[in-house]
Design a protein around this motif. Structure first.
Motif, mmCIF file in Angstrom:
data_model
loop_
_atom_site.group_PDB
_atom_site.id
_atom_site.type_symbol
_atom_site.label_atom_id
_atom_site.label_comp_id
_atom_site.label_asym_id
_atom_site.label_seq_id
_atom_site.Cartn_x
_atom_site.Cartn_y
_atom_site.Cartn_z
ATOM 1 N N LEU A 18 -9.824 13.667 -36.892
ATOM 2 C CA LEU A 18 -9.323 14.477 -36.253
ATOM 3 C C LEU A 18 -9.420 14.141 -34.646
ATOM 4 O O LEU A 18 -8.579 14.530 -33.873
ATOM 5 N N ALA A 19 -10.679 14.380 -34.348
ATOM 6 C CA ALA A 19 -11.206 14.298 -32.762
ATOM 7 C C ALA A 19 -10.563 13.280 -32.132
ATOM 8 O O ALA A 19 -9.902 13.217 -30.828
ATOM 9 N N GLU A 20 -10.574 11.881 -32.764
ATOM 10 C CA GLU A 20 -10.093 10.640 -32.344
ATOM 11 C C GLU A 20 -8.662 10.872 -32.064
ATOM 12 O O GLU A 20 -8.035 10.311 -31.019
ATOM 13 N N GLY A 39 -19.592 18.952 -32.104
ATOM 14 C CA GLY A 39 -20.438 19.465 -30.531
ATOM 15 C C GLY A 39 -20.023 18.873 -29.615
ATOM 16 O O GLY A 39 -19.254 17.853 -29.477
ATOM 17 N N LYS A 40 -20.428 19.476 -28.401
ATOM 18 C CA LYS A 40 -20.316 18.855 -26.991
ATOM 19 C C LYS A 40 -20.753 17.386 -26.903
ATOM 20 O O LYS A 40 -19.644 16.636 -26.332
ATOM 21 N N LYS A 41 -22.060 16.995 -27.296
ATOM 22 C CA LYS A 41 -22.245 15.740 -27.166
ATOM 23 C C LYS A 41 -21.500 14.828 -27.967
ATOM 24 O O LYS A 41 -21.214 13.685 -27.355
ATOM 25 N N THR A 42 -21.281 15.101 -28.920
ATOM 26 C CA THR A 42 -20.361 14.492 -29.923
ATOM 27 C C THR A 42 -18.825 13.961 -29.443
ATOM 28 O O THR A 42 -18.440 12.979 -29.201
ATOM 29 N N ALA A 43 -18.257 15.188 -28.818
ATOM 30 C CA ALA A 43 -17.144 15.043 -28.281
ATOM 31 C C ALA A 43 -17.043 13.987 -27.095
ATOM 32 O O ALA A 43 -16.133 13.434 -26.835
ATOM 33 N N ILE A 44 -17.764 14.202 -26.203
ATOM 34 C CA ILE A 44 -18.242 13.208 -25.096
ATOM 35 C C ILE A 44 -18.301 11.928 -25.727
ATOM 36 O O ILE A 44 -17.617 11.004 -24.829
ATOM 37 N N ARG A 45 -19.076 11.667 -26.439
ATOM 38 C CA ARG A 45 -19.487 10.318 -26.972
ATOM 39 C C ARG A 45 -17.966 9.559 -27.696
ATOM 40 O O ARG A 45 -17.845 8.557 -27.216
ATOM 41 N N VAL A 46 -17.186 10.511 -28.384
ATOM 42 C CA VAL A 46 -16.096 10.068 -28.827
ATOM 43 C C VAL A 46 -15.171 9.540 -27.861
ATOM 44 O O VAL A 46 -14.297 8.762 -27.934
ATOM 45 N N TYR A 47 -14.941 10.499 -26.711
ATOM 46 C CA TYR A 47 -14.227 10.236 -25.750
ATOM 47 C C TYR A 47 -14.476 9.160 -24.924
ATOM 48 O O TYR A 47 -13.455 8.315 -24.621
ATOM 49 N N LYS A 48 -15.725 8.829 -24.769
ATOM 50 C CA LYS A 48 -15.976 7.657 -23.836
ATOM 51 C C LYS A 48 -15.655 6.420 -24.849
ATOM 52 O O LYS A 48 -15.503 5.325 -24.045
ATOM 53 N N ALA A 49 -16.207 6.447 -26.164
ATOM 54 C CA ALA A 49 -15.736 5.400 -26.964
ATOM 55 C C ALA A 49 -14.248 4.961 -26.901
ATOM 56 O O ALA A 49 -13.752 3.803 -26.782
ATOM 57 N N ILE A 50 -13.320 5.961 -26.937
ATOM 58 C CA ILE A 50 -11.915 5.578 -26.781
ATOM 59 C C ILE A 50 -11.270 5.300 -25.401
ATOM 60 O O ILE A 50 -10.657 4.325 -25.375
ATOM 61 N N HIS A 51 -11.611 5.964 -24.326
ATOM 62 C CA HIS A 51 -11.331 5.884 -23.101
ATOM 63 C C HIS A 51 -12.165 4.877 -22.047
ATOM 64 O O HIS A 51 -11.841 4.654 -21.231
ATOM 65 N N ARG A 52 -13.300 4.598 -22.575
ATOM 66 C CA ARG A 52 -14.427 3.751 -21.613
ATOM 67 C C ARG A 52 -14.441 4.311 -20.249
ATOM 68 O O ARG A 52 -14.682 3.442 -19.518
ATOM 69 N N GLN A 53 -14.512 5.632 -20.197
ATOM 70 C CA GLN A 53 -14.898 6.534 -19.070
ATOM 71 C C GLN A 53 -15.268 7.867 -19.381
ATOM 72 O O GLN A 53 -14.800 8.372 -20.465
#
Ligand SMILES: [Zn+2]
Length: 195
Positions: A18-20, A39-53
């Motif tokens: 869902l987050a993805e 969690g916050k850390k997971t959210a940031i990690r998934v964001y970075k994996a998708i947007h590369r920033q």
């Protein structure tokens, strides 16, 4: 109910899927975290994996009167919240959840991308998607708090969003209660020429 291809519907894998989906639609981490149980850390990690920033910092779009700023805004909000309403009603009792939010937003994007005659406002944004997903989340908040509702226009029968606390003259139909100024900009009927 249109089902997203996420199975099973419980557990961490489902929440991450869902987050993805939300990040791919442009959602920012605080919005994703309020929709999904991550969690916050997971959210940031998934964001970075998708947007590369890294995600951008700062305030989320927040304007309680966005639907009144322009009748075009109102039309976009009406399409989106109409879908939210209809998809929620497909389940008994009516349910609003992450799947409804994602499905409604995806459908909204598909509908507005087909606009054959975009206005200036719409032409200025990619695919005529005037309603950013983060703002869409704010609208859902207003709708859940009953600050915002759907009304049916007595003249054209279009379903449109209104702010429940506004006096009737300001609960205008974005199709009937408008006029075009010299530049072609659509103005609300309550806005008089020269204002
Ligand atoms: Zn109307």
């Amino acid at each position: 109910m249109i089902r997203l291809p996420f199975i099973p519907e419980t557990g961490k894998g489902y929440q991450l899927a869902l987050a993805e989906a939300l990040f791919k639609l442009g959602a920012r981490p605080p919005v994703v975290r309020s929709v999904c149980h991550i969690g916050k850390k997971t959210a940031i990690r998934v964001y970075k994996a998708i947007h590369r920033q890294s995600p951008k910092k700062g305030m989320l779009p927040y304007d309680l009167f966005w639907i009144l700023r322009s009748s075009v805004n109102n039309i976009h909000a009406s399409i989106f919240l109409g879908l939210i309403h209809d998809l929620s009603q497909q389940q008994l009792p009516a349910v609003f959840n992450a799947e409804v939010f994602i499905t409604a937003y995806e459908l909204y994007c598909r509908v507005v991308a087909q606009n054959p005659q975009p206005s200036k406002l719409e032409a200025g944004v990619a695919q005529f998607i005037l309603l950013d997903i983060n703002r869409a989340w704010q609208l859902v908040g207003q709708w859940k708090a009953s600050e915002m509702g759907l009304a049916i226009c007595e003249k054209c029968h279009a379903r449109h969003v209104v702010l429940n606390k506004m006096p009737k003259p300001y609960q205008q139909c974005p199709i009937c209660d408008v006029w075009a100024d010299k530049t072609g900009r659509r103005r609300w009927a309550t806005v008089k020429p020269g204002q």
